[in-house]
Design an enzyme around this catalytic site. Sequence first.
Site, short mmCIF file in Angstrom:
data_model
loop_
_atom_site.label_atom_id
_atom_site.label_comp_id
_atom_site.label_asym_id
_atom_site.label_seq_id
_atom_site.Cartn_x
_atom_site.Cartn_y
_atom_site.Cartn_z
N HIS A 20 29.40 -39.57 12.30
CA HIS A 20 29.07 -39.36 13.71
C HIS A 20 29.01 -37.89 14.09
O HIS A 20 28.58 -37.56 15.20
CB HIS A 20 30.11 -40.07 14.59
CG HIS A 20 30.01 -41.56 14.52
ND1 HIS A 20 29.41 -42.33 15.49
CD2 HIS A 20 30.42 -42.43 13.56
CE1 HIS A 20 29.46 -43.60 15.15
NE2 HIS A 20 30.08 -43.69 13.98
N ASP A 37 26.68 -30.63 17.28
CA ASP A 37 27.05 -31.97 17.71
C ASP A 37 26.26 -32.99 16.90
O ASP A 37 25.09 -32.76 16.56
CB ASP A 37 26.74 -32.16 19.20
CG ASP A 37 27.78 -33.02 19.90
OD1 ASP A 37 28.48 -33.77 19.21
OD2 ASP A 37 27.90 -32.93 21.13
#
Length: 460
Positions: free
Chosen positions: A153, A356
């Site tokens: 993730h 991110d």
Amino acid sequence: MAGRLIVVSNRIPTGDPSGGLVVALHDALLARGGTWIGADPDPSEEGRDRLHDLGNVPYQKRAFRLSAAERANYYSGYANSVLWPVCHRRTDLVEIRSEYRADYLAVNLRLARLIAKELGPQDVIWVHDYHFLPLATMLRSLGVTNRIGFFLHIPFPNITDLDVLPRPKDFARWLAGYNLVGLQTRRDVARAFEMFRADPRAEFLRDGTVKFEENIVSVASFPIGIDSEQIEGIAARADTGPFGAADPRELIIGADRLDYSKGLPQKFEAFGRLLQGRIDPQARPTLLQIASPSRADVAAYQQITSELQAISGRINGRYSELDWQPLRFVHRSVDRERLIGLMRRAEVGLVTPLADGMNLVAKEFVAAQDPEDPGVLVLSRFAGAAEDMKGALLINPHDLDETAGAVELALAMPLAERKCRFEDCLQVVRDSRISVWTDRYLARLASCVPTLSLAPRASA
């Protein structure tokens, strides 16, 4: 798939789900059913030799226990003081200790043994995130041939940053134990392939898979999404005026977990530049930054909290009026429905990560908007969401003037352009909704070549 779907992640919800990964998996298991295995939040060391039930509604939840030392070394240590900064391009923050790696491997091996005991021949395992990189190789060493998928993730690390790890060659071998490695973006896939190309143990096959020693692994991007229909429904009925008489004229919202990867100091400083450069001195933009606490026991997080308090105090001290505080820094979690209402009220969503994986907040902001009067998303080019959300105003968060200028442009943007950009972003959000993401990943995992058991390795 005939067998069970077994999801493995470090966090497992015990109450209302919150946070990107937890909400995503919660929604997936609500729709599909299955078993979720994660770390028990109870620090008790009893029953560490077995998985125990946390509940069976609305799906089965099973937990493994961690000792206090393991929680410090496996979680705060190797996972979040070594792997997290390496993956987020902050090798200067890496803290290497032998006990970190030892307990990281010990926890993964114990969990592999617990899972292997209860595994049916047709069960499919879906492992999530950097806490369990070696789990597949350990399961293989125990003779497990089930299909095992992995989803990262967070960003995939640069090949040069991997050299900071103790025993850096283990990273590729750990990933090669999986049948399918899912990543957030096409850029992440390119980084993974670069790692395998540089490894003499790896061979690229004609179908795009990688043969690594005994195993064949597929690597592909699966941009994670949200339940956009749920967000849209909550936003439509949410309270969008919680400020009372102090309702800001121009509201800019940020909602992040407090982390050095989120670019929060840069966001605050850019907002200060915006205030400094106001053409109209009567303009009163307000930045509401909600930063939920995170990993308070890690030194880097203590430092960034102090830094943000100092910056916000300096900006407010310079620009506040008796009836206006320009920067509202809320260092605690906010109820999800209330947060969605705040997003719908905001004229600008400001999302500024320095690195991110995806950033689901960017997608939630878009889904929360009023289609007839939408706000504008200002988004860092370093968020995974930026790869497809071209309707956002994309910025380099290191460039404070560029960020300030984009926010100023967003605040002044005419309705027709705001609608056009919103519709473009909303289509991306709907195309990557959580149910589509889950179906795509599991279908690809089902098509992967089965794995032969691997010989045990002492260093696994």
